[in-house]
Scaffold this active site. Structure first.
Site, PDB file in Angstrom:
ATOM      1  CG  ASN A 135      28.809  23.027  13.593  1.00 38.65           C
ATOM      2  OD1 ASN A 135      27.489  23.244  14.276  1.00 38.65           O
ATOM      3  ND2 ASN A 135      28.673  23.436  12.338  1.00 38.65           N
ATOM      4  CB  VAL A 142      34.671  18.573  12.132  1.00 40.23           C
ATOM      5  CG1 VAL A 142      34.548  19.657  13.088  1.00 40.23           C
ATOM      6  CG2 VAL A 142      35.211  17.300  12.610  1.00 40.23           C
ATOM      7  CB  CYS A 143      29.648  20.824   9.821  1.00 38.85           C
ATOM      8  SG  CYS A 143      29.570  21.126   8.439  1.00 38.85           S
ATOM      9  CG  LEU A 144      34.417  25.458  11.368  1.00 36.51           C
ATOM     10  CD1 LEU A 144      33.563  25.389  12.262  1.00 36.51           C
ATOM     11  CD2 LEU A 144      35.912  24.825  12.655  1.00 36.51           C
ATOM     12  CB  THR A 149      33.902  19.939   6.372  1.00 38.37           C
ATOM     13  OG1 THR A 149      33.641  20.984   7.555  1.00 38.37           O
ATOM     14  CG2 THR A 149      35.295  19.188   6.078  1.00 38.37           C
TER      15      THR A 149
END
Length: 310
Positions: A135, A142-144, A149
């Site tokens: 992530n 930031v992958c969340l 995202t």
């Protein structure tokens, strides 16, 4: 084996500094902030900010976030907000025990967009060019789901009337910097609990810990603004535990099995040969940084691969 001898008086001062370091506080400026060049020019008054095309309660909503953070931050998350640019703040999360991130410091720059809270905050991770989690990208992305995202169920996404900055930071700590980050990769969670999935997870966590060591060195060499002394004091105080953990990993303990103080958790697993070699290889660099901090006065630097028979 690396041995540590530090000054107890200096250590006490560092521990006192960390105890007194406020979990939430404000600072005057953030010239090195990732979002410093975006949004409002520096030193705009709150009066100006209210009338720059933002939602009516934009300033009040951010000040409300400040109050929530000030009262509710856990002891492993610290935040600095900017008085002259209330749209930006910086957070650091301490890696939790039992994870491959233990004892590390992970920094995030955050910005409240002009249309906040209708849209979630922007978040940038200080990666140092390292991919330590599915992530967290090298570019800082930031992958969340919570910050839009990544996809997710409705309750996992940003809810303008409910979601908070505190929720975001705690989510990063619990959902991203967790015990088995391998399973954060989309689809991989289906293999959780299977022999093959757990084997891949173990290998991934071993690589993550080595990257975490490199992140420690990166942070010590280039501490983010307003956290300089915090970084130095944190690693000064935790140098004992980090070295003890590395020594245990060199001897075959699996990553994440070392409690604070170097106590091993009971487990039949063993760290891989590759992991033991990688920890041994990079450990000298970490120890050298501790020496530079003054945390280590005397060290046996026989930490190279040749000093350990695998």
């Amino acid at each position: 084996m690396v041995e540590i001898k530090d000054s107890s008086n200096v250590r006490k001062l560092k521990e006192e500094f960390l105890r007194d370091f406020k979990r939430f506080d404000t600072v005057e400026d953030f010239s090195d902030h990732h979002y410093a060049a975006e949004g409002s020019p520096a030193k705009l008054s709150l009066w100006h900010l209210k009338f720059k095309g933002r939602p009516k309660n934009w300033v009040k909503d951010i000040q409300k976030e400040w109050k929530i953070l000030d009262k509710n931050l856990p002891e492993t998350i610290f935040v600095r907000a900017c008085e002259s640019r209330i749209d930006i703040l910086r957070a650091v999360i301490i890696g939790a025990e039992g994870t491959p991130y233990h004892d590390g410091l992970f920094f995030f720059d955050i910005q409240f967009p002009d249309t906040y809270p209708s849209v979630p905050p922007k978040v940038h991770y200080h990666s140092g060019g390292l991919r330590i989690n599915p992530n967290l990208y090298k570019c800082g992305k930031v992958c969340l789901s919570l910050i839009s995202t990544w996809t997710g169920k409705k309750r996992e996404k940003w809810l303008p009337k409910e979601s908070t900055m505190l929720q975001l930071l705690v989510s990063i700590q619990a959902l991203i910097l967790n015990e088995k980050p391998y399973f954060n990769e989309p689809g991989y969670e289906k293999s959780m609990g299977t022999p093959l999935g757990e084997s891949y997870s173990k290998d991934y966590s071993e690589n993550v810990f080595v990257f975490s060591l490199k992140t420690m060195v990166y942070s010590m060499r280039k501490p983010p603004q307003h956290f300089e002394e915090f970084v130095r004091s944190h690693f000064f105080v935790r140098s004992h535990d980090i070295v003890k953990a590395c020594n245990a990993y060199k001897d075959g303990a699996p990553v994440g099995s070392i409690d604070k103080g170097g106590v091993k958790k009971q487990t039949r697993q063993r760290g891989s040969l590759k992991f033991r070699i990688n920890v041994t290889s990079f450990m000298k660099t970490v120890v050298d940084e501790f020496v530079n901090l003054g945390a280590i006065r005397e060290a046996n630097h026989r930490v190279g691969i040749a000093s350990k028979k695998f």
